[in-house]
Design a protein around this motif. Sequence first.
Motif, PDB file in Angstrom:
ATOM      1  N   LYS A  54       0.876  -1.228   0.002  1.00 22.18           N
ATOM      2  CA  LYS A  54      -0.086  -0.056   0.114  1.00 22.18           C
ATOM      3  C   LYS A  54       0.807   1.301   0.053  1.00 22.18           C
ATOM      4  O   LYS A  54       0.748   2.100  -0.592  1.00 22.18           O
ATOM      5  CB  LYS A  54      -0.966  -0.024   1.107  1.00 22.18           C
ATOM      6  N   SER A  55       1.829   1.124   0.633  1.00 22.44           N
ATOM      7  CA  SER A  55       2.961   2.385   0.905  1.00 22.44           C
ATOM      8  C   SER A  55       3.418   2.565  -0.374  1.00 22.44           C
ATOM      9  O   SER A  55       3.846   3.819  -0.657  1.00 22.44           O
ATOM     10  CB  SER A  55       3.718   2.191   2.174  1.00 22.44           C
ATOM     11  N   SER A  56       3.943   1.699  -1.048  1.00 19.08           N
ATOM     12  CA  SER A  56       4.555   1.751  -2.265  1.00 19.08           C
ATOM     13  C   SER A  56       3.759   2.286  -3.492  1.00 19.08           C
ATOM     14  O   SER A  56       4.364   2.620  -4.486  1.00 19.08           O
ATOM     15  CB  SER A  56       5.147   0.117  -2.768  1.00 19.08           C
ATOM     16  N   LEU A  57       2.433   2.559  -3.315  1.00 23.52           N
ATOM     17  CA  LEU A  57       1.567   2.936  -4.266  1.00 23.52           C
ATOM     18  C   LEU A  57       2.094   4.565  -4.404  1.00 23.52           C
ATOM     19  O   LEU A  57       1.930   5.044  -5.521  1.00 23.52           O
ATOM     20  CB  LEU A  57       0.160   2.930  -3.947  1.00 23.52           C
ATOM     21  N   ASN A  58       2.480   5.114  -3.458  1.00 22.30           N
ATOM     22  CA  ASN A  58       3.013   6.400  -3.461  1.00 22.30           C
ATOM     23  C   ASN A  58       4.422   6.764  -3.355  1.00 22.30           C
ATOM     24  O   ASN A  58       5.043   7.027  -4.434  1.00 22.30           O
ATOM     25  CB  ASN A  58       2.586   7.072  -2.071  1.00 22.30           C
ATOM     26  N   GLN A  59       4.989   6.185  -2.570  1.00 22.34           N
ATOM     27  CA  GLN A  59       6.448   6.239  -2.366  1.00 22.34           C
ATOM     28  C   GLN A  59       7.102   5.067  -1.495  1.00 22.34           C
ATOM     29  O   GLN A  59       6.418   4.712  -0.488  1.00 22.34           O
ATOM     30  CB  GLN A  59       7.060   7.212  -1.712  1.00 22.34           C
ATOM     31  N   GLU A  60       8.172   4.382  -2.029  1.00 19.54           N
ATOM     32  CA  GLU A  60       8.443   3.168  -1.545  1.00 19.54           C
ATOM     33  C   GLU A  60       9.071   3.192  -0.111  1.00 19.54           C
ATOM     34  O   GLU A  60       9.864   4.231   0.233  1.00 19.54           O
ATOM     35  CB  GLU A  60       9.722   2.277  -2.331  1.00 19.54           C
ATOM     36  N   ASN A  61       8.421   2.483   0.986  1.00 26.96           N
ATOM     37  CA  ASN A  61       8.925   2.572   2.322  1.00 26.96           C
ATOM     38  C   ASN A  61      10.161   1.744   2.628  1.00 26.96           C
ATOM     39  O   ASN A  61       9.952   0.324   2.707  1.00 26.96           O
ATOM     40  CB  ASN A  61       7.794   2.183   3.313  1.00 26.96           C
ATOM     41  N   ILE A  62      11.320   2.146   2.589  1.00 24.50           N
ATOM     42  CA  ILE A  62      12.622   1.331   2.701  1.00 24.50           C
ATOM     43  C   ILE A  62      12.653   0.711   4.180  1.00 24.50           C
ATOM     44  O   ILE A  62      12.855  -0.703   4.108  1.00 24.50           O
ATOM     45  CB  ILE A  62      13.842   2.083   2.591  1.00 24.50           C
ATOM     46  N   GLU A  63      12.241   1.333   5.099  1.00 27.39           N
ATOM     47  CA  GLU A  63      12.220   0.680   6.472  1.00 27.39           C
ATOM     48  C   GLU A  63      11.076  -0.701   6.436  1.00 27.39           C
ATOM     49  O   GLU A  63      11.570  -1.586   6.678  1.00 27.39           O
ATOM     50  CB  GLU A  63      11.536   1.629   7.560  1.00 27.39           C
ATOM     51  N   LEU A  64       9.954  -0.284   5.822  1.00 21.42           N
ATOM     52  CA  LEU A  64       9.073  -1.462   5.867  1.00 21.42           C
ATOM     53  C   LEU A  64       9.597  -2.608   4.966  1.00 21.42           C
ATOM     54  O   LEU A  64       9.377  -3.653   5.254  1.00 21.42           O
ATOM     55  CB  LEU A  64       7.792  -1.043   5.077  1.00 21.42           C
ATOM     56  N   LYS A  65      10.166  -2.280   3.988  1.00 23.88           N
ATOM     57  CA  LYS A  65      10.629  -3.340   3.012  1.00 23.88           C
ATOM     58  C   LYS A  65      11.725  -4.214   3.788  1.00 23.88           C
ATOM     59  O   LYS A  65      11.578  -5.459   3.483  1.00 23.88           O
ATOM     60  CB  LYS A  65      11.411  -2.699   1.856  1.00 23.88           C
ATOM     61  N   TYR A  66      12.597  -3.749   4.536  1.00 18.82           N
ATOM     62  CA  TYR A  66      13.565  -4.388   5.281  1.00 18.82           C
ATOM     63  C   TYR A  66      12.927  -5.328   6.427  1.00 18.82           C
ATOM     64  O   TYR A  66      13.426  -6.423   6.663  1.00 18.82           O
ATOM     65  CB  TYR A  66      14.576  -3.425   6.042  1.00 18.82           C
ATOM     66  N   GLU A  67      11.715  -4.789   6.849  1.00 22.09           N
ATOM     67  CA  GLU A  67      10.899  -5.600   7.956  1.00 22.09           C
ATOM     68  C   GLU A  67      10.448  -6.698   7.282  1.00 22.09           C
ATOM     69  O   GLU A  67      10.503  -7.803   7.759  1.00 22.09           O
ATOM     70  CB  GLU A  67       9.726  -4.675   8.453  1.00 22.09           C
ATOM     71  N   VAL A  68       9.804  -6.593   6.123  1.00 18.72           N
ATOM     72  CA  VAL A  68       9.265  -7.769   5.327  1.00 18.72           C
ATOM     73  C   VAL A  68      10.173  -8.580   4.877  1.00 18.72           C
ATOM     74  O   VAL A  68       9.975 -10.022   5.173  1.00 18.72           O
ATOM     75  CB  VAL A  68       8.405  -7.182   3.931  1.00 18.72           C
TER      76      VAL A  68
END
Length: 302
Positions: A54-68
């Motif tokens: 959902k966040s990547s639809l606007n701008q990639e969330n690097i912190e969330l990416k690493y969490e995933v």
Amino acid sequence: MNKQKIIKEIKQNFMIKRLRAQEECNEFINSLRKNEEFNNLYTTYSQKQLEYIKSSLNQENIELKYEVEDLKQKINKYLQAKNISPNELEPHYNCELCNDTGVVGGQICKCLLKELNTKISTLSSSQSKFKSFNQCNLEMMSENDIKAKELLQTWCQKFPKITKININIIGNAGSGKTFFLECIANTILEKNYNICYKTAFDMNEICRLYHIGQSNELYDMINADVLLIDDLGTEPILKNITIEYLYNIINQRQLNNKPTIISTNLSLENILDRYDERIFSRLNNKMLSINIKLDSADKRII
């Protein structure tokens, strides 16, 4: 035979296979989630993955990416400790290219085309399978017919990178015309291209039904990668239908650089007499056509 109807049925079968693969995967995951440790990991992973998407639809969330990615690694470690491959968390589709959708990059996938061709080869011929060049009995063939076989086989091997798009196989009854036609059909199908194989009588009937608004199979003949017409000249001449539609089919295919292959008892002169100069000129265009005259001996009674 309605090709669009066949494609629709195949796509429905693909959808069933895709849903079945997803259901089996979900069932396996649910069985793993009975373990509290895995359930907590997987629940958190699923939530974070959804947040990241959902966040990547606007701008990639690097912190969330690493969490995933971190959660995914923890899940993989858990599975490996249980001797379970991480791949088991993904559906096992029959086709890795299209994931059983039948489409790749907006184009029909090879797996769907292969299934389509299998059905066409079954429905297009009175036999369950076309003949192949490997079945040629060279001892029963004249030197001329062996050369014809080699020429046709080479043409099939080069297809679709060919310059001659019309082939006229001429010979008396039993000379092997239909056999060679089926060999060509079989080889093209094995290369995962679409064919339309019709007797001249069936083609004529399809044109008649189209003329009175009762069939759309005419488009299958116009649009097939390769059209094969067996026994041209045995069909009745129907006023405003036979010659007019035959010309339209051959002309449209020639304009689209699509091969048309016929077998016939008629000589080229007889074709000119029976039909008209327009059809003759397209079938016998020296820049685009190959004429093959088979020896007249009836090989069925040898």
